[in-house]
Design a protein around this motif. Structure first.
Motif, PDB file in Angstrom:
ATOM      1  N   LEU A 177       0.819  -1.204   0.000  1.00  0.00           N
ATOM      2  CA  LEU A 177       0.000   0.000   0.000  1.00  0.00           C
ATOM      3  C   LEU A 177       0.859   1.263   0.000  1.00  0.00           C
ATOM      4  O   LEU A 177       0.493   2.278  -0.602  1.00  0.00           O
ATOM      5  N   GLN A 454     -13.072  -2.779   2.408  1.00  0.00           N
ATOM      6  CA  GLN A 454     -12.968  -3.216   1.007  1.00  0.00           C
ATOM      7  C   GLN A 454     -13.935  -4.374   0.835  1.00  0.00           C
ATOM      8  O   GLN A 454     -13.951  -5.316   1.634  1.00  0.00           O
ATOM      9  N   THR A 457     -11.869  -8.286  -0.430  1.00  0.00           N
ATOM     10  CA  THR A 457     -10.444  -8.035  -0.280  1.00  0.00           C
ATOM     11  C   THR A 457      -9.607  -9.175  -0.842  1.00  0.00           C
ATOM     12  O   THR A 457      -9.938 -10.348  -0.639  1.00  0.00           O
ATOM     13  N   PHE A 499     -12.204   1.952  -1.343  1.00  0.00           N
ATOM     14  CA  PHE A 499     -11.376   0.991  -2.047  1.00  0.00           C
ATOM     15  C   PHE A 499     -12.093   0.539  -3.312  1.00  0.00           C
ATOM     16  O   PHE A 499     -13.334   0.578  -3.382  1.00  0.00           O
ATOM     17  N   ASN A 504      -6.413  -3.245  -4.729  1.00  0.00           N
ATOM     18  CA  ASN A 504      -5.909  -2.312  -3.718  1.00  0.00           C
ATOM     19  C   ASN A 504      -5.668  -0.922  -4.320  1.00  0.00           C
ATOM     20  O   ASN A 504      -4.567  -0.375  -4.289  1.00  0.00           O
TER      21      ASN A 504
END
Length: 519
Positions: A177, A454, A457, A499, A504
């Motif tokens: 990230l 999210q 994910t 998100f 991501n």
């Protein structure tokens, strides 16, 4: 000796005659009396003036400062009000006067010996803007750290990372990230997705193109194709009359996007034909605050008046729908348990997060002031110090919520909650598994901050929430901070952020309608 002339003798004789005449009239004595009288009056006048000045000075020095008393008109007490109201007003003014007098006395007292500052205020409470009490005295002192403004624990991300012995998965995700960069084909000042303050933003679920959709406070909606690097490819149009509260996709048919607004309507947009149709108008135009898909044919919504209902997307007439009142105040947001569509959680202006089981709902017109009205079965309740802005549910059974008490709360309920029978209840009040300090005081010009998981994910369960210092803060389900993203080009708070459902990628928007995307 020369003889005196006749002229001189005549002149001397005239002088003597005049002298005798004046002496006979006594004018010299009268003149002296008048002069003396005038002199005495002047001296008396001076003494009087001097005495008056002295008295004024003395009087001014003796005047005591009285407490300011407000007029009844300014205090809102009408002349026609009853004597009891007038008496209450007088008593309140007397109480304030006594408090001021006591305060002046306390100022003169000396403090001796060693002491604890917390002990000095142990009998006090911290007052918020709407008068709510807080027993956490340390929070009052934490405001003096650096400056008097509220702070977020995410602002100390670098320090946390250095001292945090997290798992390899957490460290790996932080690196991933942290490597995300701001979209730079065009400057954010050129990417104006909406005309006014942005209230919601999201990615289209498609992974082949980064298509971003956002709505603003006056009902404008914008669609940006970020893959087009030749020009800022944005379509913008007026879709609603008020704040666009939510945009929702059906993951089984991503060609349509649904929008809900404070103007009381839900609309659908066909991205292939670029046509919009009106799906639903709420009774009396009561504003809709959130929408979520239950299945391909059913959608849930909540309102400004605390109502909850569901509509059939195939039906043209929604007049026979069931409306349930879950709160006497606005429901700011709600969420459906992804693993059990019968369970929902609501975040309300009444300072609660509540978990409900819709299998127990038959009819309900709930009112907290009337015990005779039927209510739904409540699975669990979390009482917040202030209003709760949003709640979101992930696929691992975790709830996240935040509100005006400057905290983000994570509830690790577990996946087994999805298999519970319809009459089960969580023992005791809901207690956060993790609590994160986060500044949520957005003020008038910044949209309310809302934490969102999210949706699907690819790694760990994680959510994003905007930071008032113009950052994106990302946390996992255990409260570990994974990212603190920003860029010098991020000149507004990305108050609304999200998100991508499966990638991501992060996107946010602010008060000016500009877009910030990290991918």
């Amino acid at each position: 000796m020369d003889e005196v002339s006749e002229f001189e003798r005549q002149r001397q004789a005239n002088i003597e005659r005049n002298r005798k005449l004046l002496a006979s009239l006594n004018l010299n004595s009268l003149s002296n009396e008048i002069s003396e009288s005038i002199k005495q009056e002047d001296e008396a006048s001076k003494r009087k003036k001097s005495s008056s000045t002295t008295q004024k000075k003395t009087k001014r020095q003796k005047v005591e400062v009285q407490p300011i008393r407000r007029s009844r008109r300014l205090a809102g007490v009408s002349i026609d009000d009853s004597d009891s109201k007038a008496r209450e007003f007088e008593l309140e003014e007397d109480r304030r006067r006594r408090e001021r007098e006591e305060l002046e006395k306390l100022k003169t007292l000396r403090v001796d010996g060693d002491l604890s500052l917390l002990d000095l205020v142990k009998d006090q409470t911290v007052k918020s803007e709407d008068g709510e009490d807080s027993s956490k005295l340390l929070e009052k002192f934490q405001k003096f750290l650096g400056n008097s403004k509220s702070f977020s624990i995410g602002d100390y991300f670098e320090t946390i990372v250095k001292k945090d012995n997290s798992s390899k998965d957490v460290k790996k995700l932080r690196e991933e990230l942290g490597s995300k960069e701001l979209y730079t084909h065009f400057k954010p000042n050129d990417i104006k997705l909406t005309k006014d303050r942005m209230t919601y933003i999201c990615f289209h679920p498609d992974i082949d193109r980064k298509l971003i959709i956002g709505g603003d406070s006056t009902g404008n909606l914008g669609i940006w194709n970020s893959e087009n690097t030749d020009d800022v490819d944005i379509l913008s149009f007026k879709l609603h009359g008020k704040n666009i509260a939510k945009l929702e996709f059906n993951m089984n048919d991503t060609t349509k996007v649904y929008s809900a607004s404070y103007d009381g309507s839900i609309r659908s947009i066909d991205l292939r034909s670029m046509k919009s149709s009106q799906l639903f108008i709420n009774d009396f135009d009561v504003g809709i605050t959130d929408i979520n898909y239950n299945n391909d044919n059913e959608m849930y919504y909540t309102t400004m008046q605390g109502q909850f209902s569901r509509i059939d997307l195939r039906a043209g007439d929604h007049s026979r729908r069931q409306v349930l009142r879950l709160s006497n105040k606005k429901i700011g947001g709600f969420t459906i348990n992804p693993m059990n569509k019968n369970q929902i959680a609501t975040a309300s202006l009444d300072r609660t997060l509540k978990v409900w089981d819709l299998r127990t709902a038959t009819t309900c017109d709930w009112d907290e002031w009337d015990d005779n009205l039927e209510t739904l079965h409540t699975v669990g309740v979390y009482d917040s110090r202030l209003s709760v802005s949003i709640v979101d549910w992930n696929r691992s059974g975790d709830l996240v919520c935040n509100g005006y008490d400057d905290t983000v709360n994570i509830f690790n309920l577990g996946e087994d909650i999805s298999t519970k029978p319809k009459n089960f209840a969580i023992e005791g009040d809901l207690t956060p598994s993790h609590r994160i300090k986060h500044n949520c005081q957005t003020g008038r010009w910044v949209s309310i901050l809302k934490a969102r998981w999210q949706q699907y994910t690819p790694d760990k369960e994680k959510f994003v929430i905007a930071n008032m210092n113009k950052y994106f803060d990302v946390y996992d389900r255990d409260g570990h901070q994974l990212a603190h993203l920003s860029n010098p080009l991020v000149t507004n708070v990305p108050a609304v952020c999200n998100f991508h459902p499966t990638q991501n990628w992060l996107v946010g928007g602010g008060a000016s309608g500009k877009v910030y995307m990290f991918s």
